[in-house]
Design an enzyme around this catalytic site. Structure first.
Site, PDB file in Angstrom:
ATOM      1  N   HIS A 156     102.811  41.379 139.748  1.00  0.00           N
ATOM      2  CA  HIS A 156     101.760  41.724 138.767  1.00  0.00           C
ATOM      3  C   HIS A 156     102.037  40.921 137.495  1.00  0.00           C
ATOM      4  O   HIS A 156     101.994  39.696 137.515  1.00  0.00           O
ATOM      5  CB  HIS A 156     101.770  43.249 138.570  1.00  0.00           C
ATOM      6  CG  HIS A 156     100.622  43.804 137.782  1.00  0.00           C
ATOM      7  ND1 HIS A 156      99.443  43.138 137.581  1.00  0.00           N
ATOM      8  CD2 HIS A 156     100.464  45.009 137.141  1.00  0.00           C
ATOM      9  CE1 HIS A 156      98.622  43.884 136.856  1.00  0.00           C
ATOM     10  NE2 HIS A 156      99.229  45.026 136.564  1.00  0.00           N
ATOM     11  N   HIS A 166      93.183  33.187 142.921  1.00  0.00           N
ATOM     12  CA  HIS A 166      92.802  34.471 142.303  1.00  0.00           C
ATOM     13  C   HIS A 166      92.166  35.365 143.360  1.00  0.00           C
ATOM     14  O   HIS A 166      91.492  34.883 144.270  1.00  0.00           O
ATOM     15  CB  HIS A 166      91.796  34.241 141.168  1.00  0.00           C
ATOM     16  CG  HIS A 166      91.745  35.378 140.208  1.00  0.00           C
ATOM     17  ND1 HIS A 166      90.916  36.462 140.390  1.00  0.00           N
ATOM     18  CD2 HIS A 166      92.432  35.608 139.062  1.00  0.00           C
ATOM     19  CE1 HIS A 166      91.102  37.312 139.392  1.00  0.00           C
ATOM     20  NE2 HIS A 166      92.015  36.820 138.573  1.00  0.00           N
ATOM     21  N   ASP A 191      97.467  32.248 134.304  1.00  0.00           N
ATOM     22  CA  ASP A 191      98.883  32.054 134.007  1.00  0.00           C
ATOM     23  C   ASP A 191      99.309  30.598 133.891  1.00  0.00           C
ATOM     24  O   ASP A 191     100.411  30.318 133.421  1.00  0.00           O
ATOM     25  CB  ASP A 191      99.742  32.738 135.075  1.00  0.00           C
ATOM     26  CG  ASP A 191      99.655  34.250 134.951  1.00  0.00           C
ATOM     27  OD1 ASP A 191      99.522  34.731 133.821  1.00  0.00           O
ATOM     28  OD2 ASP A 191      99.702  34.928 135.987  1.00  0.00           O
TER      29      ASP A 191
HETATM   30  N1  AMX Z   1      99.757  28.823 146.569  1.00  0.00           N
HETATM   31  C1  AMX Z   1     100.065  28.993 147.877  1.00  0.00           C
HETATM   32  N2  AMX Z   1      99.352  29.786 148.716  1.00  0.00           N
HETATM   33  C2  AMX Z   1      98.274  30.394 148.211  1.00  0.00           C
HETATM   34  C3  AMX Z   1      97.878  30.243 146.877  1.00  0.00           C
HETATM   35  C4  AMX Z   1      98.682  29.424 146.040  1.00  0.00           C
HETATM   36  N3  AMX Z   1      98.405  29.247 144.749  1.00  0.00           N
HETATM   37  N4  AMX Z   1      96.767  30.976 146.646  1.00  0.00           N
HETATM   38  C5  AMX Z   1      96.469  31.576 147.815  1.00  0.00           C
HETATM   39  N5  AMX Z   1      97.384  31.240 148.762  1.00  0.00           N
HETATM   40  C6  AMX Z   1      97.472  31.730 150.129  1.00  0.00           C
HETATM   41  C7  AMX Z   1      97.740  33.239 150.121  1.00  0.00           C
HETATM   42  O1  AMX Z   1      99.123  33.495 149.989  1.00  0.00           O
HETATM   43  C8  AMX Z   1      97.170  33.677 151.443  1.00  0.00           C
HETATM   44  O2  AMX Z   1      98.113  33.349 152.456  1.00  0.00           O
HETATM   45  P1  AMX Z   1      98.330  34.304 153.746  1.00  0.00           P
HETATM   46  O3  AMX Z   1      97.004  34.379 154.426  1.00  0.00           O
HETATM   47  O4  AMX Z   1      99.374  33.577 154.504  1.00  0.00           O
HETATM   48  O5  AMX Z   1      98.754  35.627 153.196  1.00  0.00           O
HETATM   49  C9  AMX Z   1      95.957  32.771 151.595  1.00  0.00           C
HETATM   50  O6  AMX Z   1      96.201  31.627 150.763  1.00  0.00           O
HETATM   51  C10 AMX Z   1      94.665  33.406 151.176  1.00  0.00           C
HETATM   52  O7  AMX Z   1      94.806  33.927 149.872  1.00  0.00           O
HETATM   53  P2  AMX Z   1      93.550  34.234 148.963  1.00  0.00           P
HETATM   54  O8  AMX Z   1      92.654  35.197 149.678  1.00  0.00           O
HETATM   55  O9  AMX Z   1      92.951  32.954 148.514  1.00  0.00           O
HETATM   56  O10 AMX Z   1      94.206  34.915 147.668  1.00  0.00           O
HETATM   57  P3  AMX Z   1      94.843  36.362 147.494  1.00  0.00           P
HETATM   58  O11 AMX Z   1      93.817  37.264 146.914  1.00  0.00           O
HETATM   59  O12 AMX Z   1      95.524  36.823 148.733  1.00  0.00           O
HETATM   60  O13 AMX Z   1      95.980  36.057 146.431  1.00  0.00           O
HETATM   61  C11 AMX Z   1      97.012  35.256 144.446  1.00  0.00           C
HETATM   62  C12 AMX Z   1      95.702  35.758 145.086  1.00  0.00           C
HETATM   63  C13 AMX Z   1      96.784  35.070 142.958  1.00  0.00           C
HETATM   64  C14 AMX Z   1      98.120  36.316 144.659  1.00  0.00           C
HETATM   65  C15 AMX Z   1      97.412  33.925 145.098  1.00  0.00           C
HETATM   66  O14 AMX Z   1      96.409  32.972 144.855  1.00  0.00           O
HETATM   67  C16 AMX Z   1      98.758  33.404 144.660  1.00  0.00           C
HETATM   68  O15 AMX Z   1      99.783  33.815 145.221  1.00  0.00           O
HETATM   69  N6  AMX Z   1      98.803  32.467 143.664  1.00  0.00           N
HETATM   70  C17 AMX Z   1     100.035  31.905 143.181  1.00  0.00           C
HETATM   71  C18 AMX Z   1     100.789  32.892 142.314  1.00  0.00           C
HETATM   72  C19 AMX Z   1     100.113  33.084 140.983  1.00  0.00           C
HETATM   73  O16 AMX Z   1      99.652  32.170 140.310  1.00  0.00           O
HETATM   74  N7  AMX Z   1     100.036  34.336 140.564  1.00  0.00           N
HETATM   75  C20 AMX Z   1      99.385  34.673 139.315  1.00  0.00           C
HETATM   76  C21 AMX Z   1      98.137  35.446 139.552  1.00  0.00           C
HETATM   77  C22 AMX Z   1      97.415  35.612 138.255  1.00  0.00           C
HETATM   78  C23 AMX Z   1      96.429  36.704 138.283  1.00  0.00           C
HETATM   79  O17 AMX Z   1      95.819  37.024 139.297  1.00  0.00           O
HETATM   80  N8  AMX Z   1      96.219  37.317 137.176  1.00  0.00           N
END
Ligand code: AMX
Length: 387
Positions: free
Chosen positions: A226, A267, A322
């Site tokens: 989070h 996101h 972020d």
């Molecule tokens: N890098 C690598 N893999 C990613 C990715 C990224 N930036 N964004 C999405 N993916 C992957 C997911 O892990 C998921 O993999 P899985 O099917 O093997 O579990 C797949 O792509 C599909 O994901 P999604 O539906 O596009 O996104 P989500 O809703 O599951 O996750 C988030 C969203 C933010 C957790 C994800 O994009 C991520 O982990 N980003 C990198 C970390 C980050 O920047 N976190 C800050 C979030 C800020 C915020 O939301 N406020």
């Protein structure tokens, strides 16, 4: 799944963290896939240049203040700002090895022990007014700079009071104020169902105080999935270590190959670049275009979406909130990323506070939402009760 609104709960929806399950209404903000967060109907892109006091007013009153209302509200915050007792001694007793988010949570709890009115709105606004001093004291005392802390000057605005307590040497205070102001405005609220907001409202539903509820919300925010993602994001940027486009691309590909996330991208709801990222890139281009970390995030912004878009599973390959905030905080002198989530927490005290006040005193014709009590099935019962 987050974008989908469930009208019927089936077994598949159990144990999914309540994703998409409608549970309530939020009067302060909502998030759309194209424009991101809106505060009381205004897209965040229209609010990015406001002062934090005016956005606090908006979240509590659901309309932007007139100039008169704005100056009255600042006066009101000023009257609430003095710390109600000896917070310093408690903070001095905390282990310096503790994470700053644990300090923040304990600091908020302590403010509640020193003074609680038991009026939801009074307590929420008092806490907002006292946050800058608490934040300043956390930085001063945890870093061992606890001597000669300047006396609080409550006539200063929220950001000024923090910068005044901090007394960082050799930094550009005007830039520092600009970055923190924008940071606070962009992070104040993000809908009703994010983990920290939801947790704070859940605790308040049992009629715990605003302070106890907010300390719980900060504990929720402290998790790496989070609020602590912004700390991880700057750590990631430092690891990239180059702003050369070809090298950055090779780094991104290697991280993906190793099954590690590309921080600052993606996101759950947005499907374009987060306007909060766009606003911070704009600010960085103005105040620190040549900063090494800012150059790295600028290159990442160009390179990473293209590489991430090669994976059709990734719903949004664009920059999230972020990506740039850490580079900006680092530039103005906050070089230790373990503190970054405390800025996030400071900002969210406004949105969570306003949402708690709404849930406790406005919703259900003023009766407030009852004690949170979602249904859990015993595993063996599940099939009997749900198709
Ligand atoms: N890098 C690598 N893999 C990613 C990715 C990224 N930036 N964004 C999405 N993916 C992957 C997911 O892990 C998921 O993999 P899985 O099917 O093997 O579990 C797949 O792509 C599909 O994901 P999604 O539906 O596009 O996104 P989500 O809703 O599951 O996750 C988030 C969203 C933010 C957790 C994800 O994009 C991520 O982990 N980003 C990198 C970390 C980050 O920047 N976190 C800050 C979030 C800020 C915020 O939301 N406020």
């Amino acid at each position: 799944m987050d974008n989908e609104v469930l009208l019927e709960v089936t077994e598949n929806h159990l144990n999914t963290g309540m994703r998409g399950v409608p549970v309530g209404t939020c009067r302060t903000s909502f998030v759309t896939p194209t424009e991101g967060v809106h505060y009381c109907g205004y897209p965040i892109s229209e609010l990015a240049d406001f002062e934090p006091e005016d956005i606090v007013y908006l979240l509590f009153n659901k309309e932007l203040p007139t100039p008169e209302q704005s100056s009255e509200f600042r006066k009101d915050l000023e009257n609430r700002a003095a710390l109600p007792g000896d917070l310093t001694t408690i903070l001095k007793s905390l282990p310096k090895s503790g994470h700053p988010m644990d300090w923040l949570s304990i600091g908020i709890h302590t403010l509640g022990m020193l003074d609680t009115t038991n009026d939801w709105k009074e307590d929420a606004l008092n806490l907002i007014a006292r946050m800058p001093r608490l934040m300043g004291l956390i930085f001063r005392i945890r870093e061992g700079r606890e001597q000669n802390i300047p006396a609080d000057d409550v006539s200063m605005g929220l950001v000024d009071r923090f910068v005044h307590a901090l007394e960082f040497e050799g930094v550009d205070r005007e830039k520092m104020k600009r970055v923190i102001t924008t940071y606070l405005v962009l992070h104040m609220d993000h809908g009703g169902g994010n983990l920290s907001t939801f947790s704070g409202k859940a605790i308040a539903s049992g009629k715990a105080t605003v302070y106890a509820s907010m300390a719980g919300a900060m504990n929720a925010l402290s998790g790496p999935l989070h609020g602590r993602a912004n700390q991880s994001c700057l750590e990631f940027v430092l690891k990239v270590g180059t702003s050369d486009a070809a090298e950055v691309e090779a780094f991104v590909r290697a991280e993906l190959e190793a099954k590690r996330p590309i921080f600052g991208f993606g996101h759950a709801v947005l499907r374009t670049e987060d306007p909060r990222a766009t606003a911070q890139f704009k600010l960085g281009a103005k105040i620190c275009p040549n900063d090494e970390n800012f150059k790295i995030v600028t290159t990442l912004r160009e390179v990473a979406p293209r590489v991430l878009a090669e994976n059709p599973k990734i719903s949004n390959p664009n920059a999230n909130v972020d990506i740039a905030s850490g580079a900006l905080l680092h530039h103005i002198g906050f070089t230790d990323p373990t503190y970054y989530t405390t800025f996030f927490g400071w900002a969210r005290v406004a949105g969570i506070g306003a949402q708690i006040v709404d849930e406790r005193t406005v919703l259900r014709d003023g009766k407030g939402t009852p004690l949170y009590r979602p249904k859990y099935f015993a595993e063996a019962q599940t099939l009997r009760h749900i198709e």
